[in-house]
Design an enzyme around this catalytic site. Structure first.
Site, short mmCIF file in Angstrom:
data_model
loop_
_atom_site.label_atom_id
_atom_site.label_comp_id
_atom_site.label_asym_id
_atom_site.label_seq_id
_atom_site.Cartn_x
_atom_site.Cartn_y
_atom_site.Cartn_z
N GLN A 79 0.76 -1.05 -0.11
CA GLN A 79 0.15 0.08 -0.08
C GLN A 79 0.97 1.66 0.08
OE1 GLN A 79 -3.23 2.71 2.60
NE2 GLN A 79 -2.81 -0.19 3.78
N ASP A 230 0.60 3.41 6.04
CA ASP A 230 0.76 2.68 4.71
C ASP A 230 0.76 4.88 3.40
OD1 ASP A 230 1.94 0.49 4.90
OD2 ASP A 230 -0.36 -0.16 4.55
N1 COA Z 1 11.57 -10.26 -8.89
C1 COA Z 1 12.57 -11.35 -7.39
N2 COA Z 1 12.76 -10.31 -6.67
C2 COA Z 1 11.59 -9.93 -6.06
C3 COA Z 1 10.99 -9.21 -6.88
C4 COA Z 1 11.26 -9.04 -8.66
N3 COA Z 1 10.43 -8.37 -9.24
N4 COA Z 1 10.32 -8.30 -6.92
C5 COA Z 1 10.99 -8.39 -5.39
N5 COA Z 1 11.77 -9.18 -5.01
C6 COA Z 1 11.95 -10.26 -3.87
C7 COA Z 1 13.12 -8.81 -2.74
O1 COA Z 1 14.13 -8.73 -3.55
C8 COA Z 1 13.33 -9.76 -1.81
O2 COA Z 1 13.96 -10.39 -1.28
P1 COA Z 1 14.83 -10.82 -0.35
O3 COA Z 1 14.19 -11.16 0.79
O4 COA Z 1 16.05 -12.27 -1.13
O5 COA Z 1 15.94 -9.80 -0.35
C9 COA Z 1 11.76 -10.56 -1.47
O6 COA Z 1 10.83 -10.10 -2.66
C10 COA Z 1 10.23 -10.22 -0.93
O7 COA Z 1 10.51 -8.56 -0.73
P2 COA Z 1 10.47 -8.07 1.11
O8 COA Z 1 10.07 -6.58 0.54
O9 COA Z 1 11.00 -8.63 1.96
O10 COA Z 1 8.52 -8.63 0.99
P3 COA Z 1 7.50 -8.75 2.50
O11 COA Z 1 6.76 -9.89 1.66
O12 COA Z 1 8.51 -10.20 2.97
O13 COA Z 1 8.06 -7.85 3.40
C11 COA Z 1 7.22 -5.72 3.58
C12 COA Z 1 6.47 -7.29 3.16
C13 COA Z 1 5.96 -4.70 3.32
C14 COA Z 1 6.57 -5.56 5.44
C15 COA Z 1 8.47 -5.10 3.82
O14 COA Z 1 8.21 -4.97 1.83
C16 COA Z 1 8.96 -4.15 4.52
O15 COA Z 1 8.94 -3.93 5.12
N6 COA Z 1 8.82 -2.96 3.42
C17 COA Z 1 8.61 -1.48 4.14
C18 COA Z 1 7.68 -0.86 4.49
C19 COA Z 1 6.70 -0.15 4.33
O16 COA Z 1 6.59 -0.23 2.98
N7 COA Z 1 5.54 -1.21 4.52
C20 COA Z 1 4.32 -1.00 3.93
C21 COA Z 1 4.22 -1.88 3.29
S1 COA Z 1 2.43 -1.32 2.92
#
Ligand code: COA
Length: 488
Positions: A79, A230
């Site tokens: 979001q 968010d």
């Molecule tokens: N191709 C390959 N890999 C991809 C990709 C793509 N196009 N897009 C994402 N990925 C991978 C990332 O590189 C990551 O890999 P890694 O863990 O090996 O580094 C993986 O997908 C997961 O990404 P991540 O951001 O850790 O997702 P998550 O679902 O585990 O966590 C959140 C989600 C929202 C908690 C986290 O992204 C976060 O804390 N974000 C910052 C704060 C934020 O915006 N929070 C609010 C969200 S509304």
């Protein structure tokens, strides 16, 4: 934004025009210069002043968009980030959403109401964007990303801390590919003890001071329905990006833009930090608990429905409250309209009574006062209360349900609530652009299907040749991976 050559050394402010005006055209007699040099400086400046822009001959709102030409590499999900890039897209930026092949933004499949169709969670946050599927962890995927970085103006991401670096997209690498690139990130926390944490909406509300100040003083902390962690942080980030784009016009350089959700929430809770400091100088007299004789502790307490602006305000029942959960109105006993309130509720003697006439006298009696006002509001519907009060400039706010907002004609007319058609889910309602620009009117276009624009972006935006595109696709980088790779 179209790339342009940057002057080696930025001229001092305000000197560009004057210099150009004084410089004689090649081959012309210096006499002209001498002549103009003798003239008063003011006149030279007046001559060089830019002409007033002509009024557009195009229909209202159709003369381009505010962010026309700005290309966004949208690496956002869920979001916070999508809120930001949707806003930029509404202002005319070309937003290219990069999604993981096969799955895409996780919200596509979350809270699904129509089987097989992108969820409202996704569609309502990803309007006006294009989608390309790309495995950023494959070599070919990285090649495409490199070209995207070189082509775009801004990379926006809200991955978990360190994820972008782990992909190989460090700031140094991005900057070496494109020094003009702005890299904008949402993270849960800024630098400090929690910077590595993954954060979602309610975590941010709790960590940013919202939950500790929301709810009733004798109840547990509450989160709010507004997604201030968010969507609120996405809004902050959008302003950071536009500011960085503006600064880049001067410096020619990109920069990092960081919005931590904790910071964004705290910014929105600014008045509560105000009250924290006021506590050192005595009780917060406008809080209901003051009138109830409840002592204050060390931190800003939860204030129920008290107004944050210092004017006593509460939510009162209106006619029909027994069956309608939203038959309520927010009522503020603003000092300048106190006498009108007294007349309206049938207590004219309160206008002069020493217990009620002045705000300080009223503070310990707010409970009694609001109970009396409620006796009056309960005789009318919330809209009738609003009409009666508005005529007298008494500020009130009916508690509007989502159903009422969805059906409100004036919100449809302004485009704040829009109906969008989608190929797999049909028609749905969304919130349009709440920021209205007279020269950059927003048309809300449906969100893209997963990878809908992969071919178009590879060929038209990134200018890969048909052979290169075939190679990229054969590698599985865009999704048609051989089974062994897809199982990763
Ligand atoms: N191709 C390959 N890999 C991809 C990709 C793509 N196009 N897009 C994402 N990925 C991978 C990332 O590189 C990551 O890999 P890694 O863990 O090996 O580094 C993986 O997908 C997961 O990404 P991540 O951001 O850790 O997702 P998550 O679902 O585990 O966590 C959140 C989600 C929202 C908690 C986290 O992204 C976060 O804390 N974000 C910052 C704060 C934020 O915006 N929070 C609010 C969200 S509304």
């Amino acid at each position: 934004m179209a790339k342009r050559k940057i002057a080696k050394k930025a001229p001092a402010k305000g000197k560009v025009k004057a210099k150009a005006a004084a410089k004689p055209a090649k081959g012309k007699a210096p006499k002209v210069v001498a002549k103009s040099a003798k003239k008063p400086a003011l006149k030279v400046v007046a001559k060089a002043a830019p002409k007033a822009p002509k009024i557009s001959k195009k229909p209202f709102g159709q003369d381009g968009k505010a962010l026309d030409g700005v290309k966004i590499l949208d690496f956002t999900h869920v979001q916070s980030g999508p809120t930001c890039t949707q806003l930029l897209a509404w202002f005319g930026a070309d937003v290219i959403k990069v999604e993981r092949p096969g799955q895409g933004d996780i919200t596509r499949g979350q809270l699904q109401d129509v089987p097989g169709a992108d969820s409202l969670y996704f569609t309502m946050l990803n309007h006006n964007k294009r989608s390309i599927t790309l495995d950023s962890k494959s070599q070919q995927g990285m090649n495409v990303l490199e070209r995207l970085v070189k082509t775009c103006d801004v990379l926006v991401e809200n991955f978990a801390p360190g994820a972008l670096d782990r992909m190989g997209l460090t700031w140094e690498r991005i900057h070496s590919w494109n020094p003009r690139m702005i890299v904008a990130s949402v993270k849960g926390f800024g630098p400090g003890p929690y910077e590595d944490c993954k954060v979602y909406e309610n975590v941010a509300q709790c960590a940013g001071g919202s939950a500790s100040t929301t709810g009733f003083h004798d109840g547990i902390p509450l989160v709010t329905g507004a997604q201030i962690g968010d969507s609120g942080t996405g809004l902050h980030l959008a302003l950071g990006i536009v500011s960085a784009l503006y600064q880049r016009n001067r410096t020619g350089r990109g920069q990092k833009v960081l919005c931590a959700m904790q910071d964004g929430v705290l910014n929105l809770c600014r008045v509560k930090l105000r009250d924290q400091q006021r506590l050192a100088h005595g009780p917060l007299k406008e809080y209901t608990q003051f009138g109830q004789g409840i002592p204050f502790g060390e931190a800003t307490p939860r204030a129920g429905n008290d107004s944050g602006g210092g004017q006593p305000g509460v939510i009162l029942k209106c006619k029909g409250w027994e069956t309608d959960p939203n038959a309520y109105i927010y009522f503020i006993t603003q000092a300048p309209v106190w006498e009108k309130i007294c007349d309206l509720i049938g207590e004219p003697e309160w206008k002069t009574h020493p217990d009620f006439a002045k705000p300080p006298a009223r503070l310990p009696r707010l409970k009694q006062i609001f109970e009396r006002i409620e006796q009056w509001t309960m005789t009318l519907s919330k809209f009738d209360v609003m009409n009666a009060c508005n005529e007298l400039d008494i500020p009130v706010g009916p508690i509007l349900s989502m159903k009422e907002l969805a059906e409100e004609p004036s919100l449809r007319e302004t485009g704040t609530v829009v109906e969008v058609d989608h190929p797999t889910r049909g028609k749905y309602l969304s919130v349009g652009n709440p920021i209205k620009l007279s020269d950059s009117v927003t048309e809300v276009a449906r969100s893209p299907l997963l990878g809908e624009h992969t071919d178009e972006i590879l060929s038209k935006v990134l200018k890969f040749t048909p052979r290169q595109i075939a190679e990229i696709k054969a590698s599985g980088a865009t999704g048609e991976a051989p089974k062994a790779q897809a199982a990763e």
